[in-house]
Design an enzyme around this catalytic site. Sequence first.
Site, PDB file in Angstrom:
ATOM      1  N   TRP A  10      -7.951   0.827   9.604  1.00 38.82           N
ATOM      2  CA  TRP A  10      -8.568   2.101  10.096  1.00 38.82           C
ATOM      3  C   TRP A  10      -7.507   3.062  10.694  1.00 38.82           C
ATOM      4  CZ3 TRP A  10     -12.129  -1.177  14.045  1.00 38.82           C
ATOM      5  CH2 TRP A  10     -12.954  -1.694  13.372  1.00 38.82           C
ATOM      6  N   LYS A  11      -6.192   2.981  10.240  1.00 36.49           N
ATOM      7  CA  LYS A  11      -5.412   4.108  10.504  1.00 36.49           C
ATOM      8  C   LYS A  11      -5.463   4.237  12.193  1.00 36.49           C
ATOM      9  CE  LYS A  11      -5.021   5.161   5.994  1.00 36.49           C
ATOM     10  NZ  LYS A  11      -4.482   6.105   5.019  1.00 36.49           N
ATOM     11  N   HIS A  95       3.377   0.000   5.060  1.00 36.56           N
ATOM     12  CA  HIS A  95       2.414   1.099   4.628  1.00 36.56           C
ATOM     13  C   HIS A  95       3.240   2.515   4.126  1.00 36.56           C
ATOM     14  CE1 HIS A  95      -0.883   3.797   4.528  1.00 36.56           C
ATOM     15  NE2 HIS A  95      -1.587   2.801   4.338  1.00 36.56           N
ATOM     16  N   GLU A  97       2.318   5.466   5.000  1.00 37.37           N
ATOM     17  CA  GLU A  97       2.784   6.181   6.111  1.00 37.37           C
ATOM     18  C   GLU A  97       3.839   5.868   6.934  1.00 37.37           C
ATOM     19  OE1 GLU A  97      -1.682   6.074   7.250  1.00 37.37           O
ATOM     20  OE2 GLU A  97      -1.830   7.088   5.252  1.00 37.37           O
ATOM     21  N   GLY A 173      -5.852   8.403   0.289  1.00 35.13           N
ATOM     22  CA  GLY A 173      -6.290   9.697   1.206  1.00 35.13           C
ATOM     23  C   GLY A 173      -6.231  10.935   0.355  1.00 35.13           C
ATOM     24  N   GLY A 234      -8.732   2.581   3.159  1.00 35.85           N
ATOM     25  CA  GLY A 234      -8.292   3.514   4.502  1.00 35.85           C
ATOM     26  C   GLY A 234      -9.505   4.108   4.653  1.00 35.85           C
ATOM     27  N   GLY A 235      -9.916   5.373   4.171  1.00 33.70           N
ATOM     28  CA  GLY A 235     -10.975   6.337   4.675  1.00 33.70           C
ATOM     29  C   GLY A 235     -12.386   5.534   4.529  1.00 33.70           C
TER      30      GLY A 235
HETATM   31  C1  PEP Z   1      -4.443   3.270   2.874  1.00 31.58           C
HETATM   32  O1  PEP Z   1      -4.311   3.702   3.791  1.00 31.58           O
HETATM   33  O2  PEP Z   1      -4.183   2.093   2.416  1.00 31.58           O
HETATM   34  C2  PEP Z   1      -5.474   3.939   1.866  1.00 31.58           C
HETATM   35  C3  PEP Z   1      -5.351   3.169   0.737  1.00 31.58           C
HETATM   36  O3  PEP Z   1      -6.204   4.855   2.150  1.00 31.58           O
HETATM   37  P1  PEP Z   1      -7.490   5.516   1.538  1.00 31.58           P
HETATM   38  O4  PEP Z   1      -8.324   4.277   0.877  1.00 31.58           O
HETATM   39  O5  PEP Z   1      -8.059   6.459   2.454  1.00 31.58           O
HETATM   40  O6  PEP Z   1      -6.738   6.348   0.192  1.00 31.58           O
END
Ligand code: PEP
Length: 256
Positions: A10-11, A95, A97, A173, A234-235
């Site tokens: 969920w970040k 991760h 980020e 993302g 993620g999203g």
């Molecule tokens: C993530 O943050 O691990 C990711 C894969 O993000 P997204 O699915 O938004 O690309």
Amino acid sequence: MRRAFVAGNWKMNLNRVEALALVAGLKAEVAGESRIDVGVFPPFVYIEAVAAAVKGTKIILGAQDCWHEAKGAFTGEVSPGMLLDVGCTQVILGHSERRHVIGEPDELIAKKTKAALAAGLKVILCVGETLEERKGGKTHDVLKTQTVKGLFDLAPADLAKVVIAYEPVWAIGTGVNATAAQANEAHEFIRGLLAGKFGKAASEAMTIQYGGSVKAENAAELMAEPHVDGALVGGASLKADQFLGIVRNTIKAKGL
Ligand code: PEP
């Protein structure tokens, strides 16, 4: 056979009400899911609320990071023991980020991995190349460095408590996912590295998730690949219908 795992990162999103609404939506379909693993990784501050909501279900609960010391003067950090204390069984480490926005090096990620495993958490270790590295033909070098530095010091029994997430940085993302063939090739390469160090049985047992713009719409194609064992999302993990679509398409693609 290795187990497929769809995990929602969920970040730094959602508030308490939204987090609980999302979990309620997931529980309606996957509370008792046993064909694959399904997990959620909320921000630290909502972990306890989500823990209460998923109690008694098969939904896995984890955190998005941790520190490598058990306690002490580490302002702002959270220890593996604290995560266990509030109901987590897993933690995401390395991760992209954390690596590229916050600047965590492989050595720190390896320390965190060892500490989390020693405390009793399972680990999702993220690896992946940037666009520049891919364009420069360095993808295998980067994956090798991150995998070797992240995992090669582990005892085989600890490796069994690790899931790898291959997440090309350029796909996270951005809405541009790796093709199914690109993902499978990278996963097969990582599996080969593990086989060389830990043996074929350990490498074949390793769950390797793909992450990077996975949606319900592209999940079936990605998950149909033999070396792709699930997704770190993620999203699309922030909306129950999208995330559940990925879960459903994973189950279908794996013939479960
Ligand atoms: C993530 O943050 O691990 C990711 C894969 O993000 P997204 O699915 O938004 O690309």
